[in-house]
Design an enzyme around this catalytic site. Structure first.
Site, short mmCIF file in Angstrom:
data_model
loop_
_atom_site.label_atom_id
_atom_site.label_comp_id
_atom_site.label_asym_id
_atom_site.label_seq_id
_atom_site.Cartn_x
_atom_site.Cartn_y
_atom_site.Cartn_z
N TYR A 66 0.86 -1.18 0.00
CA TYR A 66 0.00 0.00 0.00
C TYR A 66 0.89 1.23 0.00
O TYR A 66 1.88 1.26 0.74
CB TYR A 66 -0.92 0.01 1.23
CG TYR A 66 -2.36 -0.16 0.81
CD1 TYR A 66 -2.98 0.85 0.08
CD2 TYR A 66 -3.07 -1.31 1.10
CE1 TYR A 66 -4.29 0.69 -0.36
CE2 TYR A 66 -4.37 -1.47 0.67
CZ TYR A 66 -4.98 -0.47 -0.06
OH TYR A 66 -6.26 -0.62 -0.51
N GLU A 68 -0.47 4.78 -0.41
CA GLU A 68 -1.28 5.99 -0.52
C GLU A 68 -0.44 7.21 -0.18
O GLU A 68 0.38 7.16 0.73
CB GLU A 68 -2.44 5.87 0.47
CG GLU A 68 -3.66 6.64 0.07
CD GLU A 68 -4.79 6.32 1.04
OE1 GLU A 68 -5.15 7.23 1.80
OE2 GLU A 68 -5.26 5.17 1.05
N ASP A 243 -6.16 15.38 -23.56
CA ASP A 243 -6.14 13.94 -23.31
C ASP A 243 -5.44 13.29 -24.51
O ASP A 243 -6.03 13.12 -25.56
CB ASP A 243 -7.59 13.45 -23.17
CG ASP A 243 -7.68 11.95 -22.95
OD1 ASP A 243 -6.65 11.25 -23.05
OD2 ASP A 243 -8.81 11.46 -22.69
N THR A 272 -3.08 7.59 -21.39
CA THR A 272 -2.90 6.20 -21.00
C THR A 272 -1.43 5.89 -21.23
O THR A 272 -0.73 6.64 -21.92
CB THR A 272 -3.71 5.24 -21.90
OG1 THR A 272 -3.28 5.43 -23.25
CG2 THR A 272 -5.20 5.50 -21.80
N LYS A 275 -1.28 2.53 -24.92
CA LYS A 275 -1.67 2.60 -26.33
C LYS A 275 -0.41 2.83 -27.16
O LYS A 275 0.50 2.01 -27.09
CB LYS A 275 -2.76 3.64 -26.51
CG LYS A 275 -4.03 3.27 -25.73
CD LYS A 275 -5.20 4.22 -25.94
CE LYS A 275 -6.39 3.82 -25.07
NZ LYS A 275 -7.50 4.79 -25.16
N ARG A 281 -0.70 -1.33 -18.88
CA ARG A 281 -2.01 -0.69 -18.79
C ARG A 281 -1.95 0.33 -17.66
O ARG A 281 -1.59 -0.02 -16.54
CB ARG A 281 -3.09 -1.70 -18.42
CG ARG A 281 -3.31 -2.78 -19.40
CD ARG A 281 -4.71 -3.32 -19.24
NE ARG A 281 -5.62 -2.39 -19.85
CZ ARG A 281 -5.82 -2.28 -21.16
NH1 ARG A 281 -5.19 -3.08 -21.99
NH2 ARG A 281 -6.64 -1.40 -21.65
#
Ligand SMILES: *Cc1c(COP(=O)(O)O)cnc(C)c1O
Length: 481
Positions: A66, A68, A243, A272, A275, A281
């Site tokens: 974790y 955060e 974007d 992203t 792509k 991903r």
């Protein structure tokens, strides 16, 4: 003498053995997936093939952490190695794109957009409101002030590219949360040329006065002039958000520069990583100093805990994208898209805007072949060619059946196919679509869904497609034995 086994083959064989011992069906599915991908003629504009180094960076102990918070400021202990990989990914991203700040935690493109929307709302709605009321943070606001601020969040305007012109659902459309958050208006393309109409956009921005103008697309085959977009945004006091999910690889590879590189022009850029950028991903946000602090609040504002194993893979992929070979790759993507456009056009196909300047083409299959996008997509799939249907401007068949087929070259270019092969691919596509007829419904009326294609033709093209890609082995270094 047996051929030498590559380190990649050894790594994957061992990994699959370990998985097979627990759930053999998963190991088999993984093996089958690479086998299927090797046989496919993949023209899906949003897909690619990540490198073995990128893929391997995801399968390890980082998955258990974790983390955060942000680099050096975590809500959990024991994050020093996560700090290392997150810093590396962010540094590579800043250097690669020439950005002031990079936030590499978003799990996907949609998540990156949500981070960006809330960063802008934070900087332009929340911060001024706190200043006005004298509160240091939202928890200090009275109930009445808090109610007022929440109303203000929900009453902001966004101008985004229309879906049928190639925009994305997350740019303010109702099925997506962006459309439920913002009062959205869209801009489109000039019906005569198919190109973005900047003067119409400017007029609309002047009248609508949006907080955010979103540029970027999933299915627009031409260049976008981000210098003009910023000029319009400045004129109406909007923040320019770009974007670049689809074309980040072309920016990274320095094919899109000057007015066509969004990073120097937009206050905030999302993307992203899987792509044309060819990473794992995931998503990413780049921004200038004015939005940096707000962007870094992405988790826990809208994101679940960061995925440190994916950030490790982002660092690897971004390091790859900084190599000179990636610039060559990006140029070949565009050369291939252009060759595909020429091959299709000379065989009589109609392309939206008449061609391409980037990595994708949009074939108008309704006017070229009398088919819906859905029929063309299915017929091509029968023939071993993987594409996807897409709406075209003022689409007569609507957003479900559509009239377009979107084809992109990033994946085939990764395999090494070049312009000569693109002409062959164009020939295969044209053969299939010419041989396909719309089906009929039970009552004998023409159907928008079903198609008729002679199985012999589908079979023949399928073999030719497989033979074509077999000459360009996918992951030649990997032999699963
Ligand atoms: C693909 C895409 C996204 C969404 O990316 P995910 O990783 O699937 O969430 C967002 N915006 C644009 C323009 C895209 O093309």
């Amino acid at each position: 003498m047996p051929a030498e086994i590559s380190p990649e083959s050894t790594a994957y064989r061992a990994a699959l053995d370990v998985i097979r011992a627990v759930e053999p069906r998963v190991a088999d599915a993984i093996g089958q997936e690479v086998a299927d991908q090797r046989e496919m003629l993949k023209l899906i504009a949003s897909e690619n093939y990540a490198s073995p180094a990128t893929l391997l960076a995801m399968g390890n102990w980082f998955s258990d952490k974790y983390a955060e918070g942000t680099i050096g400021r975590r809500f959990y202990a024991g994050c020093r190695n996560v700090d290392t990989v997150e810093s590396l990914a962010a540094e590579h991203a800043r250097e690669l794109f020439g950005a002031r700040h990079a936030y590499v935690q978003p799990h996907s493109g949609i998540d990156a957009n949500l981070v960006a929307f809330w960063a802008v709302l934070g900087a332009r709605v929340e911060v001024p409101f706190l200043e006005k009321t004298g509160a240091r943070q939202v928890n200090d606001l009275t109930d009445a002030d808090w109610a007022e601020l929440r109303q203000a969040f929900g009453n902001q305007r966004m101008l985004g590219m229309s879906l049928d012109a190639g925009g994305h659902l997350t740019h303010g459309f109702r099925p997506n949360i962006s459309g439920k958050m913002f009062d959205q208006r869209s801009y489109g393309t000039d019906p005569a040329t198919g190109l973005i109409d900047y003067e119409a956009l400017r007029a609309s921005a002047r009248e609508f006065k949006p907080l955010i103008i979103v540029a970027g697309y999933s299915a627009y085959p031409r260049l976008v002039n981000f210098r003009i977009m910023r000029e319009i945004a400045d004129e109406v006091g909007a923040t320019l958000m770009v974007d670049m999910a689809h074309f980040a690889g072309l920016v990274a590879g320095k094919v899109l520069t000057g007015d066509f590189d969004p990073v120097p022009h937009a206050q905030i850029v999302t993307t992203t990583t899987h792509k044309s950028l060819r990473g794992p991903r995931g998503g990413m946000v780049l921004c200038d100093d004015s939005l940096k602090d707000q962007v870094d609040r992405g988790c826990p504002m809208v994101l679940g805990g960061p995925l440190p194993h994916v950030m490790a893979a982002k660092a690897v992929a971004l390091a790859e994208a900084r190599r000179p070979a990636f610039q060559d790759y990006a140029q070949r993507i565009v050369d291939n898209a252009r060759a595909l456009a020429e091959g299709l056009t000379k065989r009589g196909a109609t392309l939206v805007t008449g061609g391409t300047d980037n990595h994708l083409n949009l074939i108008d299959v309704a006017s070229s072949y009398g088919l819906t996008g859905r029929q063309a997509e299915a017929a091509l799939l029968d023939s071993g060619i993987v594409t996807n249907r897409n709406a075209i401007p003022a689409d007569p068949n609507g957003a479900w059946y559509t009239s377009g087929i979107r084809i992109g070259t990033p994946a085939l270019t990764t395999r090494g196919l070049g312009t000569a092969e693109m002409d062959e691919v164009a020939g295969l596509i044209d053969r299939v679509l010419t041989a396909t007829e719309p089906g009929t419904t039970k009552s004998g009326a023409p159907s928008k869904a079903s198609h008729v294609l002679d199985a012999k033709v589908a079979d023949e093209i399928s073999h030719r497609a497989t033979d074509l890609v077999a000459g360009f082995p996918l992951y030649p270094e990997i032999d699963l034995g």
